[in-house]
Structure formats: structure tokens, C-alpha cells
Write a protein that holds these residues in place. Structure first.
Motif, PDB file in Angstrom:
ATOM      1  N   ASP A  14       0.762  -1.144  -0.090  1.00 59.32           N
ATOM      2  CA  ASP A  14       0.019  -0.045   0.033  1.00 59.32           C
ATOM      3  C   ASP A  14       0.790   1.211  -0.200  1.00 59.32           C
ATOM      4  OD1 ASP A  14      -2.704  -1.401   1.934  1.00 59.32           O
ATOM      5  OD2 ASP A  14      -2.376  -1.161  -0.094  1.00 59.32           O
ATOM      6  N   ARG A  17       2.098   1.701  -3.310  1.00 62.38           N
ATOM      7  CA  ARG A  17       1.152   2.398  -4.327  1.00 62.38           C
ATOM      8  C   ARG A  17       0.897   3.779  -4.003  1.00 62.38           C
ATOM      9  NH1 ARG A  17      -3.539  -1.136  -3.968  1.00 62.38           N
ATOM     10  NH2 ARG A  17      -4.428   0.463  -5.106  1.00 62.38           N
ATOM     11  N   ARG A  18       1.007   4.298  -2.830  1.00 64.36           N
ATOM     12  CA  ARG A  18       0.526   5.606  -2.430  1.00 64.36           C
ATOM     13  C   ARG A  18       1.827   6.302  -3.097  1.00 64.36           C
ATOM     14  NH1 ARG A  18       0.500   5.845   2.952  1.00 64.36           N
ATOM     15  NH2 ARG A  18      -0.491   3.838   2.859  1.00 64.36           N
ATOM     16  N   GLY A  21       1.946   5.576  -7.266  1.00 59.49           N
ATOM     17  CA  GLY A  21       0.798   5.713  -7.956  1.00 59.49           C
ATOM     18  C   GLY A  21       0.563   4.475  -8.969  1.00 59.49           C
ATOM     19  N   PHE A  22       1.294   3.408  -8.986  1.00 57.14           N
ATOM     20  CA  PHE A  22       1.105   2.412  -9.849  1.00 57.14           C
ATOM     21  C   PHE A  22      -0.306   1.569  -9.298  1.00 57.14           C
ATOM     22  CE2 PHE A  22       4.342   1.944 -12.741  1.00 57.14           C
ATOM     23  CZ  PHE A  22       5.683   2.362 -12.089  1.00 57.14           C
ATOM     24  N   SER A  23      -0.955   1.017 -10.222  1.00 62.04           N
ATOM     25  CA  SER A  23      -2.023   0.130 -10.037  1.00 62.04           C
ATOM     26  C   SER A  23      -1.763  -0.833  -9.404  1.00 62.04           C
ATOM     27  CB  SER A  23      -2.658  -0.003 -11.087  1.00 62.04           C
ATOM     28  OG  SER A  23      -2.012  -0.814 -12.071  1.00 62.04           O
ATOM     29  N   GLN A  24      -2.562  -1.684  -8.824  1.00 63.44           N
ATOM     30  CA  GLN A  24      -2.232  -3.054  -8.181  1.00 63.44           C
ATOM     31  C   GLN A  24      -1.733  -4.136  -9.185  1.00 63.44           C
ATOM     32  OE1 GLN A  24      -2.246  -3.545  -5.033  1.00 63.44           O
ATOM     33  NE2 GLN A  24      -2.185  -5.717  -5.207  1.00 63.44           N
ATOM     34  N   SER A  26      -0.152  -3.274 -11.910  1.00 64.21           N
ATOM     35  CA  SER A  26       1.159  -3.139 -12.534  1.00 64.21           C
ATOM     36  C   SER A  26       2.183  -3.439 -11.314  1.00 64.21           C
ATOM     37  CB  SER A  26       1.268  -1.504 -12.838  1.00 64.21           C
ATOM     38  OG  SER A  26       0.258  -1.048 -13.689  1.00 64.21           O
ATOM     39  N   ARG A  90       6.137   6.831 -15.569  1.00 60.45           N
ATOM     40  CA  ARG A  90       4.613   6.826 -15.781  1.00 60.45           C
ATOM     41  C   ARG A  90       4.123   7.849 -16.465  1.00 60.45           C
ATOM     42  NH1 ARG A  90       1.877   7.283 -11.047  1.00 60.45           N
ATOM     43  NH2 ARG A  90      -0.065   7.126 -12.145  1.00 60.45           N
TER      44      ARG A  90
ATOM     45  N   THR B 413      -5.674  -0.948 -22.925  1.00 65.88           N
ATOM     46  CA  THR B 413      -4.458   0.294 -22.186  1.00 65.88           C
ATOM     47  C   THR B 413      -4.119   1.111 -23.062  1.00 65.88           C
ATOM     48  OG1 THR B 413      -2.948  -1.469 -23.002  1.00 65.88           O
ATOM     49  CG2 THR B 413      -3.608  -1.672 -20.708  1.00 65.88           C
TER      50      THR B 413
END
Lengths: 146, 798
Positions: A14, A17-18, A21-24, A26, A90, B413
Motif C-alpha cells: 500500500d 502504491r501511494r 501511483g502504480f495500479s495494483q 502493474s 509513468r 490499455t
């Protein structure tokens, strides 16, 4: 997608990710890649692991890219560090800039941080400045390519 | 100058051919009129005056009927080929219109001549000939040269778009035309719903040949290309299925007899046809790959096996009324990977070129025949039907594109932008496929067949010419974002820097494969399929043989002259002189730019341009060869330049040390034999097939704490997994450098072979993936040279 696979749970998922900023999905994929690169299952990557990526070795910038994964002269990079560097790449999300809380640190993929990363590629001795010598090195790389 | 002469020459040539054609036709007419009774009695053309030709031996005879069909077919093909040559020579023309337009025009010309001379054209086109002989080569070529990775990455979107798009188009056009036909004023009342639906299905078929021809000139990016190409390829199969289904329905005569059961059966049939065809193709692909495993001694029949099995898959599928097109495509895709590794280099080239040739011939014949039948008497012009057909084709295509992509963009995507969708909409070029299907409509069921044929022709001409000609400018117009200003050299350098950076980070992420399914398939492939389908002890690949040749040449040079002489790569030296702050004149800038563009290492690119007529080698293989040659080159140059090594130690000292050793060929030969030895040792290793490798030292790496040696080689056997524990060889970099004498290499090379493929699952792709081999300096770089010598040659198995 990836949640069915038999991964070990990613530590601190977590917070990573915070921060990045990647998604789960990714993140899971990157973790998979991290573990694939980490051949001896050490839990971190050393320079040697990264150097064994074939295509990176013929890349003229390969060594600098590898260097950039090891900030502050450390010899190992763990998964959060790995992801942190990759987070620079990103795509920029422009809509966030207006609503951004000025107190929060900038996201890792902001333009400024991207520029900072690119700056690091030139600035080999990490003194925060690009000397003339370093610039020449970059130009010489073009020569070496030829 | 010469160009223009040639251009004028080829129209002359065409004229000559036409004249010859006319002569032959005229003579055949003469034949027919003069010799109505005796079919095969040769006509005495220039006979001496003799009242009874049958009893004298004639000096000169002519029998045209005997050769008529092959003669004319060959003339057509030649004519079209000459036209293509002329077309490509006159440089401006390919930019104006796609090649299919040219072929249609040539066909129309030939048709006009035939019509004008009232000659009975040979029956090249009937149902069996088209479906059995003309169509398979085109589809085979499309499937074989299809870039599989982007195809499978986008397979969801492609299937969604191709299947649903074709269905929506077919049904939409059919239904709208039916409603038009109901309007009494147009006089189309006798065209019933089924006929309209059938017409809709055949007119909605986008033709791969025409589409690809159109997109040759208009470069689009990879995603877009894949979607368009995939759609064209797949909807052939879909259209034919729909067509056959509807013909079957039509044969049931009464509309009222068709019950929902039939429609459901139709849908189920649809699925079975598709899946059945694909499975047939895959089975045949595997069989042929397996067989090529054993053909190393008779490599002349390898192309034969490839072609025969593909064709067989088509025929087998057609026997069961499954989709032969999908079968042959699946066969080609499956076969390609394994066959390319098994067959010899020459067979590989043969297969590629022969395939292209066959498909070229088929395409030519189809287009010419289309042109021929344009000019003729079997037309029926109905304004309403034709105009509405055209209109509805465009309208329904637009509807289907925008609706379907709006939905599929939610799941992708990389969504397709509106511009992309406009391009996809505009790429609906109909071609010979639709024409053939229209031509083959059974007249008994379709009393108004001529009208359909006319309408089809009009649509084809319209889309091929107008859309074909304008799509290039359209693409350029839509891509107007790209600025046209010339970048300064500084910008160029830094842009390349960024490209390299991006490519490097992509490699770190291993970004190509992000599907679990794909990884799993690759693992399955390595474990089982390759063991079965690929032969052991592969002969040397092109890269290794190239390398060996270079090494031999270098060694021989060294022996002969004592110094290495560089090859013709002297141009880069000019660029190296550019230093300092002096201002460069524009000419200098231009020359620098030219040097840069011609010499720089090609960064791996995402946007590819596909050219139908030139076979470009796979990018990774090309890259590998390029790297190889460049390393060799820098190696030679730095030796020649007086060994100015970047890390500053004069290599001259090296030379002295090794003078005492004998030098000469044995070393290079020795290394090669050592390579051979290793391979044999390797093969004794159970389960791990041999690898061939050679050491190649890398000069250009700067600022490395440890020198690395990159050894590009073709991964011949990827069945082995962790080759970490493999052989270690150490090539001494300085010794190789400083060694005017080859002897410097006498310590056995030590390196660390890594099979990237097996480990990280899909790192480097493609049939010619590089297995990078690195060596490690175990000594400290800074003062290392001296210790290195004491390194005993190692040959260890870890």
C-alpha cells in the motif's frame, strides 16, 4: 489478473502504491519481474542482476541506467527502490496539478521529477551539476556508437 | 535521364506486348474462321502455292488454340509485372495511388482490348479456380508474414472488431438495401431479403490485398496497422462463412420456411466453422514443423513441405466446409516459428520469396480479371441500387467503427483515438474478394446477378481509387502534430539519448510480455514443443557464421600484414573530429546529420513500416548483425588508431609483454576448435543441447567499473533453462586489443552464459534473440592489467 498467481505478498504494497501511483496490477507485474531478475532470490537486486539483462548491455546508456537504480552509492536495490525509479516513467497526469495539495510531495512521475531523472543520467558524479567533461562524455557516446 | 528512358521503354514494351496479343488474337480468329472443320489440322500460313495443303509438308505452321490459355495467362501476368516495374520506377506515382489501382487499370485496359477484338477470353475465373488456386496463396502470404506478437497482443480488439464489425456491416447493409428495394419507384421489387443480405455480406468484405496496398504508402503506427490487417485477414473467413450460409438459406427457397432453429444452427455453424478451421490449421502446422525436423539432408524439399502442408490444411478444411482461410492462416502462423529454426538458410529464403511470388501472381490475375470483366456486356446499371449501396457501405462502416471502438476502448490499455478510428473507417477498401464472390453468385438463384456485379464493381472502383488515393494525404494531415522543423544536432543527439533511455527502461521492465497467458504459453513451448519440433545440433546460424567469417578474415589479415587494416568504415572518423566550440557551417551541419543518420545504431522502434515487396529481415536480427559489425569495427579502429583506450593505459606496454610468444593462425583456429569442443562437450551434457559461441570483445564501453564483454549470438536452443552453471570463458580484453599477435588470446576465454529467455520469461523475443553473454573481470579494474595475465585459463563447470 495477477491475483491468482502464486506470488508472495508484496511487502508494504500500500505504501508503495501511494508513493508511486502504480495500479495494483502493474505493481504485481513489476514484482514478478523483480523476482525474475533476482536470480538467487536474495530479495534485492545488485548491479550484476541488472547487467544480465541482455538488451541493456548493448544499450549505450545501459550502465547509466543501471547506476540510476542505485542512488547514494548503495550496492543493492530492494523492491520499493526498484519501483520508485520506474515510477518516473509513468505518463504524466496533468489533471492533478491544479488540485494538488501543495504540502504533498510531487508525484514521482511529474515533469519536474522526470527532468531530475534525466539530469541524473548526465550528471555522473552526482554533484548536482553537469560539467563540461560530463557533456563531452555524452557526445563521445555518440561517437562510440558509430 | 536513364530513368526516364526506362519509363518510356516499358510503355513501349507494353505496347509491343499488346500488339503481340492482338496479332495472336487476330490469328486465332483467322484460325477459327478458316478452319472450322479440322480442329487440330495445322493451318498452312505461308504455305507454298499448293492446292491440297493436307498432302504437302508445310514450311511454317501456326496453332494458336493449343497454347491459347497458358499463353494469354502468361501474357497477362507479364504485362502486370511490367506495369508494376514501370509504376515503381516513376517515383511520384506510388505516392499518388496504391498499386492495386494500377492493376485494375491494366486489367481494364486488357479487358478493353479483348472486348474490342471480340476475343473470347480464357476462363480463368470460375468458382473452383478462384477458391482452390487463386485465393490460398494470398491468404498464406498474409498469414505467414503477419507479425505475430502485435497480433496476439491486440487479439481481443481484433476479434471483436473483425467479427462484430463484419456482422454489423453485412446485416446493416443488407437490411437497408432491402428497405430501399421495397420502394416501388426503383424497380427493385423482386430482390428479396435473402438476396439483399447476401449482397450485404459480400460487399462488406474488406480486402486484405487492397488494404495492404493502400497502407504501404501511408505509414501508420503498429497498433493501427495490426487492427486493420487483422480485420482484413479475419473477415475474409467470416464473409465466406456468411456467404455460404446465406446461399444455403437461399436454396431453401421459401423465406417462411426459415425458422429460428435454422438461425441458431447458423450461428452455431459459424462458430464451428471458425474454430474448426483454426484447429485444422494448427494441427497441420505442427505436423509440418515436425517433419522439417528431419530434413537436414534433403533441404531441397523443405519449401515443398511447407507449401504442401499449408495447402493441404486449406483443402482439408474446405472438405468439411470449415473455413479454409482461417485454417491456412493458423497453419502459417504455427508453422513459422518452428520451421524457421529448422530449415536451412537458403530454404528459408526460398520459402519467403516463393510465397511472395505466388501471392503476387494470384493477386495480379484476380485484379486483371476484374478489369477484364468491367469492360463487357454483362452489366446492368440501376442508379438507385448502386448509389444507395455506396452510401450504405460508408454509413454502416462508420457506425460500426465508432460504436465498436467506443466499447473496446474501455478495455484497452492503449485506446484508439478518434483519429485512429477515422483512419480505420477510411480503410474500408473493397477489392477482388468481393468481386469474386459477386461473380460467383449462382444465376439461378439470382436473376438480377448482373446488377449485383455492377454495383460491386462500382463500389470497388470507388473505394480503391478514391479512398486509396486520398488516404495518404489524410494520414499525413491527421498526423499534423509532428513538427517539421529541422532539429539542431544538439536536439537530435539528446533525442537519441532519450530513445536509448526509453528502450533501456523497457528492457528492465521486460515490457513486451505482460500477459500471464502468454508467459505460460512460452514456458510450455520451451519445455515441450521445442524439444519435439526442433532438430538437435542445429547448424550455425547466420550470425555465428557471419562472425566466424569475420574472425577468419581478421586472423588471416593479421598474419599476412602484421597489422590490422580497417575495412571501409572510415566515414565515422570525420565525425570524431568535430570538437570544440567552433561554429559549423550549414554544409557541415548537413554532412554531420547525414553521417549520424547513416551510421548510428538503430534504436529499437515501436512504429514499423511494412513493405509488401521487400522482405526486411527481422529487426532484432538486423540489430544483432549491426551490433556485431560495429563492435568489430570499433575493435579494429581502436587497434589501428594506436590503441587510444578510453581508460588511459597505453596499450603499447601490452605488446611488449607478449612478444615472446609465438603467433599465428593456430590461435584463431584454436579458438574455433575450442568452440567446437565446447559444443561437443555440451552435447554430452544430458538434456542441454550444444551452443555455439564465439567471444567478441567490446571496446566501446566506457565508465564501467568492470568491463563487460557482450557476445551477441543467436539463441539456437532455448530449451535450456538456467545456463548459469555453464561454461566460463575469459577473453582478455586488452590482450585482444593490444595483441597485434593473436597469441594474446591464449588464456582461455571465460564468460558467463546466461539464457535470458528461460529465466525471465520472455525478455527478448523473436526468432533471432540475442543471448547476451557477459564476462566478468574478477580483478580490479584500475590496476588490473597485470593480474590478468596471471589468471590461469579457466574452464570450469560450476
Amino acid at each position: 489478473m495477477g491475483s491468482r498467481s502464486s506470488h508472495a505478498a508484496i511487502p508494504d504494497a500500500d505504501s508503495i502504491r501511494r508513493e508511486t501511483g502504480f495500479s495494483q496490477a502493474s505493481l504485481l507485474r513489476l514484482h514478478h519481474r523483480f523476482r525474475a531478475l533476482d536470480r538467487n532470490k536474495k530479495g534485492y537486486l545488485s548491479r550484476m542482476d541488472l547487467q544480465q539483462i541482455g538488451a541493456l548491455a548493448v544499450n549505450p546508456l545501459g550502465d547509466r541506467i543501471i547506476e540510476s537504480f542505485f542512488p547514494d552509492g548503495s550496492q543493492q536495490v530492494d523492491f520499493p527502490g526498484f519501483v520508485r525509479v520506474l515510477a518516473h516513467f509513468r505518463p504524466v497526469e496533468d489533471e492533478d496539478t491544479e488540485t494538488q495539495d501543495p504540502k504533498k510531495p510531487e508525484p514521482l512521475n511529474s515533469r519536474r521529477n522526470k527532468l531530475h531523472y534525466a539530469f541524473q543520467l548526465y550528471d555522473l558524479d552526482r554533484d548536482g551539476k553537469i560539467s563540461r567533461h560530463e557533456m563531452l562524455q555524452v557526445s563521445r557516446k555518440r561517437e562510440q556508437e558509430m | 535521364m536513364a530513368l526516364q528512358m526506362f519509363v518510356t521503354f516499358s510503355p513501349w514494351n507494353c505496347l509491343l506486348l499488346l500488339v503481340a496479343l492482338e496479332c495472336s488474337e487476330a490469328s486465332s480468329d483467322l484460325n477459327e474462321s478458316a478452319n472450322s472443320t479440322a480442329q487440330y489440322a495445322p493451318n498452312a500460313w505461308f504455305a507454298a502455292a499448293s492446292s491440297e495443303p493436307d498432302e504437302r509438308i508445310s514450311v511454317f505452321e501456326l496453332d494458336y488454340d493449343y497454347v491459347q490459355i497458358p499463353y494469354e495467362v502468361t501474357l497477362w501476368i507479364l504485362l502486370a509485372s511490367l506495369a508494376k516495374i514501370g509504376f515503381h520506377l516513376y517515383r511520384r506515382l506510388p505516392g499518388l495511388m496504391p498499386e492495386s489501382c494500377l492493376l485494375i487499370l491494366v486489367g481494364a485496359l486488357v479487358g478493353a482490348i479483348i472486348f474490342g477484338t471480340d476475343h473470347k477470353s480464357p476462363p480463368v475465373m470460375d468458382s473452383s479456380i478462384y477458391f482452390l488456386y487463386l485465393l490460398p496463396p494470398i491468404v498464406l502470404e498474409g498469414g505467414y508474414f503477419m507479425p505475430t506478437r502485435p497480433f496476439f497482443e491486440n487479439i481481443g480488439s481484433i476479434l471483436w472488431w473483425a467479427v462484430l464489425g463484419a456482422l454489423i456491416n453485412a446485416l446493416g447493409i443488407g437490411l437497408s438495401l432491402y428497405f430501399i428495394c421495397q420502394v416501388k419507384a426503383f424497380g427493385l421489387g423482386d430482390v428479396n431479403l435473402l438476396q439483399n443480405l447476401l449482397f450485404g455480406s459480400l460487399i462488406s468484405a474488406v480486402d486484405p490485398v487492397a488494404v495492404l496496398a493502400v497502407f504501404e504508402e501511408a505509414r501508420v503506427n503498429e497498433q493501427l496497422y495490426m487492427i486493420i490487417f487483422g480485420e482484413a485477414l479475419l473477415n475474409d473467413g467470416i464473409t465466406v462463412v456468411l456467404y455460404n450460409m446465406l446461399i444455403a438459406f437461399t436454396k431453401m427457397h421459401k423465406f417462411e420456411d426459415i425458422e429460428p432453429v435454422d438461425i441458431l444452427a447458423g450461428c452455431a455453424r459459424f462458430i464451428i466453422v471458425g474454430l474448426g478451421g483454426i484447429s485444422f490449421g494448427i494441427v497441420f502446422g505442427f505436423i509440418s514443423a515436425f517433419i522439417t525436423r528431419f530434413t537436414q539432408n534433403i533441404s531441397a524439399i523443405e519449401p515443398l513441405i511447407v507449401f504442401m502442408f499449408s495447402y493441404l490444411s486449406y483443402l482439408a478444411a474446405e472438405t468439411l466446409y470449415l473455413s479454409g482461410i482461417l485454417a491456412i492462416t493458423a497453419c502459417a502462423v504455427t508453422m513459422k516459428k518452428y520451421v524457421e529454426e529448422n530449415v536451412s538458410q537458403t530454404s528459408y529464403t526460398t520459402i519467403k520469396y516463393f510465397m511472395k511470388m505466388l501471392s503476387s501472381v494470384s493477386e495480379t490475375l484476380i485484379f486483371i480479371f476484374m478489369g477484364v470483366s468491367t469492360v463487357g456486356k454483362n452489366h446492368e446499371w440501376n442508379w438507385a441500387f448502386i448509389c444507395f449501396t455506396l452510401a450504405f457501405c460508408q454509413i454502416w462502416r462508420a457506425i460500426s467503427v465508432f460504436a465498436l471502438f467506443y466499447i473496446s476502448n474501455q478495455f484497452r490499455t492503449l485506446p484508439f483515438s478518434i483519429k485512429d478510428q477515422c483512419i480505420i473507417f477510411y480503410s474500408g477498401v473493397r477489392g477482388a474478394g468481393s468481386f469474386s464472390l459477386a461473380f460467383l453468385l449462382p444465376l439461378s438463384l439470382f436473376p438480377r446477378k448482373k446488377m449485383f456485379v455492377t454495383a460491386t464493381l462500382v463500389v470497388i472502383y470507388f473505394t480503391a481509387f478514391i479512398q486509396g488515393i486520398t488516404i495518404g494525404p489524410l494520414v499525413r494531415y491527421l498526423d499534423v502534430k509532428k513538427t517539421n522543423k529541422k532539429e539542431s544536432i544538439n536536439e537530435e543527439l539528446h533525442i537519441r539519448l532519450m530513445d536509448h533511455l526509453k528502450a533501456g527502461i523497457e528492457d528492465v521492465c521486460g515490457h513486451w510480455s505482460h500477459y500471464q497467458v502468454r508467459d505460460k504459453f512460452k514456458k510450455f513451448d520451451h519445455k515441450y514443443l521445442r524439444k519435439i519440433l526442433i532438430r538437435k545440433n542445429l547448424p550455425k546460424s547466420s550470425i555465428v557464421s557471419l562472425y566466424k567469417k569475420l574472425e577468419m578474415k581478421q586472423a588471416i589479415e593479421m598474419v599476412e600484414t602484421g597489422i590490422l587494416s580497417s575495412t571501409a568504415f572510415s566515414i565515422p572518423h570525420q565525425a570524431q573530429r568535430i570538437q570544440g566550440i567552433k561554429r559549423l557551417s550549414p554544409e557541415d551541419v548537413e554532412s554531420i546529420r547525414d553521417i549520424l543518420t547513416s551510421n548510428m545504431y538503430q534504436v529499437r522502434q515501436r512504429t514499423l513500416s511494412y513493405n509488401k515487396y521487400n522482405l526486411k529481415p527481422q529487426t532484432s536480427e538486423k540489430q544483432a548483425k549491426e551490433i556485431l559489425i560495429r563492435r568489430q569495427n570499433t575493435l579494429r579502429e581502436s587497434m589501428r588508431k594506436g590503441h587510444s583506450l578510453p581508460w588511459g593505459k597505453p596499450a603499447g606496454t601490452k605488446n611488449i609483454r607478449y612478444l615472446s610468444f609465438p603467433y599465428g593462425n593456430p590461435q584463431s583456429a584454436g579458438r574455433d576448435t575450442r568452440a567446437a569442443e565446447f559444443s561437443e562437450d555440451d552435447s554430452s551434457d544430458p538434456g542441454s543441447p550444444s551452443i555455439m559461441f564465439s567471444a567478441l570483445s567490446l571496446i566501446g564501453s566506457l565508465q564501467k567499473q568492470e568491463a563487460q564483454e557482450i557476445i551477441p549470438m543467436k539463441s539456437l536452443h532455448r530449451g535450456r533453462k538456467a545456463f548459469n552453471s555453464g561454461y566460463q570463458r575469459n577473453t582478455r580484453q586488452e590482450e585482444y586489443l593490444g595483441g597485434v599477435r593473436r597469441v594474446a588470446l591464449r588464456p582461455k576465454p571465460l564468460f558467463h552464459a546466461v539464457d535470458e529467455e528461460g529465466e525471465s520469461g520472455g525478455e527478448s523475443e523473436g526468432k533471432a534473440s540475442l543471448v547476451e553473454v557477459q564476462s566478468r573481470w574478477t580483478t580490479d579494474r584500475g590496476h588490473g592489467r597485470d593480474h590478468n595475465r596471471s589468471h590461469s585459463p579457466l574452464l570450469q563447470k560450476k
